[in-house]
Motif scaffolding. Structure first.
Motif, PDB file in Angstrom:
ATOM      1  N   GLU A  25      25.063  30.093  51.454  1.00  0.00           N
ATOM      2  CA  GLU A  25      25.920  30.664  50.416  1.00  0.00           C
ATOM      3  C   GLU A  25      26.094  32.134  50.752  1.00  0.00           C
ATOM      4  O   GLU A  25      25.183  32.767  51.291  1.00  0.00           O
ATOM      5  N   MET A  26      27.268  32.670  50.472  1.00  0.00           N
ATOM      6  CA  MET A  26      27.521  34.100  50.687  1.00  0.00           C
ATOM      7  C   MET A  26      28.337  34.653  49.540  1.00  0.00           C
ATOM      8  O   MET A  26      29.164  33.949  48.953  1.00  0.00           O
ATOM      9  N   ASP A  27      28.092  35.932  49.243  1.00  0.00           N
ATOM     10  CA  ASP A  27      28.967  36.677  48.336  1.00  0.00           C
ATOM     11  C   ASP A  27      29.307  37.998  48.994  1.00  0.00           C
ATOM     12  O   ASP A  27      28.737  38.348  50.036  1.00  0.00           O
ATOM     13  N   ALA A  28      30.269  38.716  48.423  1.00  0.00           N
ATOM     14  CA  ALA A  28      30.731  39.948  49.072  1.00  0.00           C
ATOM     15  C   ALA A  28      31.255  40.920  48.046  1.00  0.00           C
ATOM     16  O   ALA A  28      31.607  40.553  46.923  1.00  0.00           O
ATOM     17  N   VAL A  29      31.332  42.185  48.472  1.00  0.00           N
ATOM     18  CA  VAL A  29      31.946  43.244  47.700  1.00  0.00           C
ATOM     19  C   VAL A  29      33.011  43.889  48.597  1.00  0.00           C
ATOM     20  O   VAL A  29      32.746  44.228  49.744  1.00  0.00           O
ATOM     21  N   VAL A  66      36.178  44.958  44.310  1.00  0.00           N
ATOM     22  CA  VAL A  66      36.283  43.534  44.007  1.00  0.00           C
ATOM     23  C   VAL A  66      34.937  42.885  44.317  1.00  0.00           C
ATOM     24  O   VAL A  66      34.427  43.019  45.430  1.00  0.00           O
ATOM     25  N   TYR A  67      34.398  42.195  43.333  1.00  0.00           N
ATOM     26  CA  TYR A  67      33.117  41.504  43.472  1.00  0.00           C
ATOM     27  C   TYR A  67      33.411  40.018  43.631  1.00  0.00           C
ATOM     28  O   TYR A  67      33.903  39.379  42.701  1.00  0.00           O
ATOM     29  N   LEU A  68      33.141  39.472  44.810  1.00  0.00           N
ATOM     30  CA  LEU A  68      33.369  38.064  45.087  1.00  0.00           C
ATOM     31  C   LEU A  68      32.113  37.278  44.764  1.00  0.00           C
ATOM     32  O   LEU A  68      31.023  37.601  45.254  1.00  0.00           O
ATOM     33  N   SER A  69      32.262  36.244  43.948  1.00  0.00           N
ATOM     34  CA  SER A  69      31.128  35.381  43.617  1.00  0.00           C
ATOM     35  C   SER A  69      30.674  34.625  44.851  1.00  0.00           C
ATOM     36  O   SER A  69      31.423  34.469  45.824  1.00  0.00           O
ATOM     37  N   GLY A  70      29.458  34.132  44.790  1.00  0.00           N
ATOM     38  CA  GLY A  70      28.922  33.350  45.887  1.00  0.00           C
ATOM     39  C   GLY A  70      29.770  32.118  46.164  1.00  0.00           C
ATOM     40  O   GLY A  70      30.225  31.444  45.239  1.00  0.00           O
ATOM     41  N   GLN A  71      29.967  31.857  47.435  1.00  0.00           N
ATOM     42  CA  GLN A  71      30.687  30.666  47.873  1.00  0.00           C
ATOM     43  C   GLN A  71      29.737  29.792  48.683  1.00  0.00           C
ATOM     44  O   GLN A  71      29.000  30.287  49.540  1.00  0.00           O
ATOM     45  N   ILE A  72      29.742  28.514  48.375  1.00  0.00           N
ATOM     46  CA  ILE A  72      29.032  27.534  49.190  1.00  0.00           C
ATOM     47  C   ILE A  72      30.093  26.758  49.955  1.00  0.00           C
ATOM     48  O   ILE A  72      31.293  26.904  49.688  1.00  0.00           O
ATOM     49  N   PRO A  73      29.705  25.917  50.909  1.00  0.00           N
ATOM     50  CA  PRO A  73      30.689  25.250  51.759  1.00  0.00           C
ATOM     51  C   PRO A  73      31.392  24.061  51.104  1.00  0.00           C
ATOM     52  O   PRO A  73      31.371  22.937  51.613  1.00  0.00           O
ATOM     53  N   LEU A  74      32.033  24.316  49.975  1.00  0.00           N
ATOM     54  CA  LEU A  74      32.817  23.281  49.320  1.00  0.00           C
ATOM     55  C   LEU A  74      34.244  23.313  49.847  1.00  0.00           C
ATOM     56  O   LEU A  74      34.838  24.385  49.994  1.00  0.00           O
ATOM     57  N   ASP A  75      34.792  22.141  50.104  1.00  0.00           N
ATOM     58  CA  ASP A  75      36.203  22.023  50.430  1.00  0.00           C
ATOM     59  C   ASP A  75      36.979  22.245  49.131  1.00  0.00           C
ATOM     60  O   ASP A  75      36.691  21.582  48.132  1.00  0.00           O
ATOM     61  N   VAL A 107      35.678  44.442  53.260  1.00  0.00           N
ATOM     62  CA  VAL A 107      34.328  44.093  52.813  1.00  0.00           C
ATOM     63  C   VAL A 107      33.371  45.223  53.170  1.00  0.00           C
ATOM     64  O   VAL A 107      33.282  45.635  54.326  1.00  0.00           O
ATOM     65  N   VAL A 108      32.656  45.711  52.158  1.00  0.00           N
ATOM     66  CA  VAL A 108      31.666  46.761  52.390  1.00  0.00           C
ATOM     67  C   VAL A 108      30.244  46.222  52.307  1.00  0.00           C
ATOM     68  O   VAL A 108      29.310  46.842  52.814  1.00  0.00           O
ATOM     69  N   LYS A 109      30.061  45.050  51.684  1.00  0.00           N
ATOM     70  CA  LYS A 109      28.724  44.462  51.535  1.00  0.00           C
ATOM     71  C   LYS A 109      28.844  42.953  51.554  1.00  0.00           C
ATOM     72  O   LYS A 109      29.705  42.384  50.883  1.00  0.00           O
ATOM     73  N   LEU A 110      27.999  42.315  52.334  1.00  0.00           N
ATOM     74  CA  LEU A 110      27.956  40.860  52.433  1.00  0.00           C
ATOM     75  C   LEU A 110      26.511  40.421  52.244  1.00  0.00           C
ATOM     76  O   LEU A 110      25.603  40.978  52.863  1.00  0.00           O
ATOM     77  N   ASN A 111      26.301  39.454  51.370  1.00  0.00           N
ATOM     78  CA  ASN A 111      24.980  38.861  51.185  1.00  0.00           C
ATOM     79  C   ASN A 111      25.029  37.430  51.694  1.00  0.00           C
ATOM     80  O   ASN A 111      25.946  36.682  51.351  1.00  0.00           O
ATOM     81  N   VAL A 112      24.034  37.067  52.494  1.00  0.00           N
ATOM     82  CA  VAL A 112      23.944  35.728  53.070  1.00  0.00           C
ATOM     83  C   VAL A 112      22.651  35.086  52.585  1.00  0.00           C
ATOM     84  O   VAL A 112      21.578  35.680  52.711  1.00  0.00           O
ATOM     85  N   PHE A 113      22.766  33.892  52.033  1.00  0.00           N
ATOM     86  CA  PHE A 113      21.615  33.133  51.561  1.00  0.00           C
ATOM     87  C   PHE A 113      21.524  31.856  52.389  1.00  0.00           C
ATOM     88  O   PHE A 113      22.494  31.097  52.461  1.00  0.00           O
ATOM     89  N   LEU A 114      20.385  31.644  53.028  1.00  0.00           N
ATOM     90  CA  LEU A 114      20.182  30.482  53.898  1.00  0.00           C
ATOM     91  C   LEU A 114      18.944  29.710  53.475  1.00  0.00           C
ATOM     92  O   LEU A 114      17.907  30.313  53.179  1.00  0.00           O
TER      93      LEU A 114
END
Length: 128
Positions: free
Chosen positions: A119-123, A28-37, A73-80
């Motif tokens: 922002e973060m996305d994950a696999v 499962v490829y999760l798209s990037g999430q930003i801190p939106l409510d 989760v096997v991979k997490l990308n963090v964008f700051l």
């Protein structure tokens, strides 16, 4: 291999031409999430800690909608936008994840959508 679109109202709806997640086989490829409510579709109020927590909550909601959890989760990308906040990511990540931790990248970026600081996305890989 079949593809399945994953979506949930417990996370922000896509604000562009993408899906919240796509499942291909057991991955499962999760798209990037930003801190939106997810209810207001506005950035959360507060400091970077509030933003980081909201991003993890959004990712978790999508992972659960796909039938998984953060344990998958096997991979997490963090964008700051400020790599000085990376220590806060580590501290808060420890509230959401347990060892063995996923592989991870942390990348400093000039800007993120809607003025977000993170922002973060994950696999995920789900059990067969």
């Amino acid at each position: 291999m079949t593809r399945q679109i994953v979506s949930t109202d417990r996370a922000p709806q896509a604000i562009g031409t993408y899906s919240q997640a796509v499942r291909a086989g057991n991955t499962v490829y999760l798209s990037g999430q930003i801190p939106l409510d997810p209810d207001s579709m506005n950035l959360v109020e507060g400091d970077i800690d509030a933003q980081i927590r909201r991003v993890f909550d959004n990712l978790l909601a999508v992972a659960e909608a796909a039938g998984g959890s953060f344990g998958d989760v096997v991979k997490l990308n963090v964008f700051l936008t400020d790599l000085g906040h990376f220590a806060r990511v580590n501290t808060i990540m420890a509230e959401y994840f347990q060892a063995p931790y996923p592989a991870r990248a942390a990348i400093g970026v000039a800007a993120l959508p809607r003025g977000a600081g993170v922002e973060m996305d994950a696999v995920l890989v789900l059990a067969a």
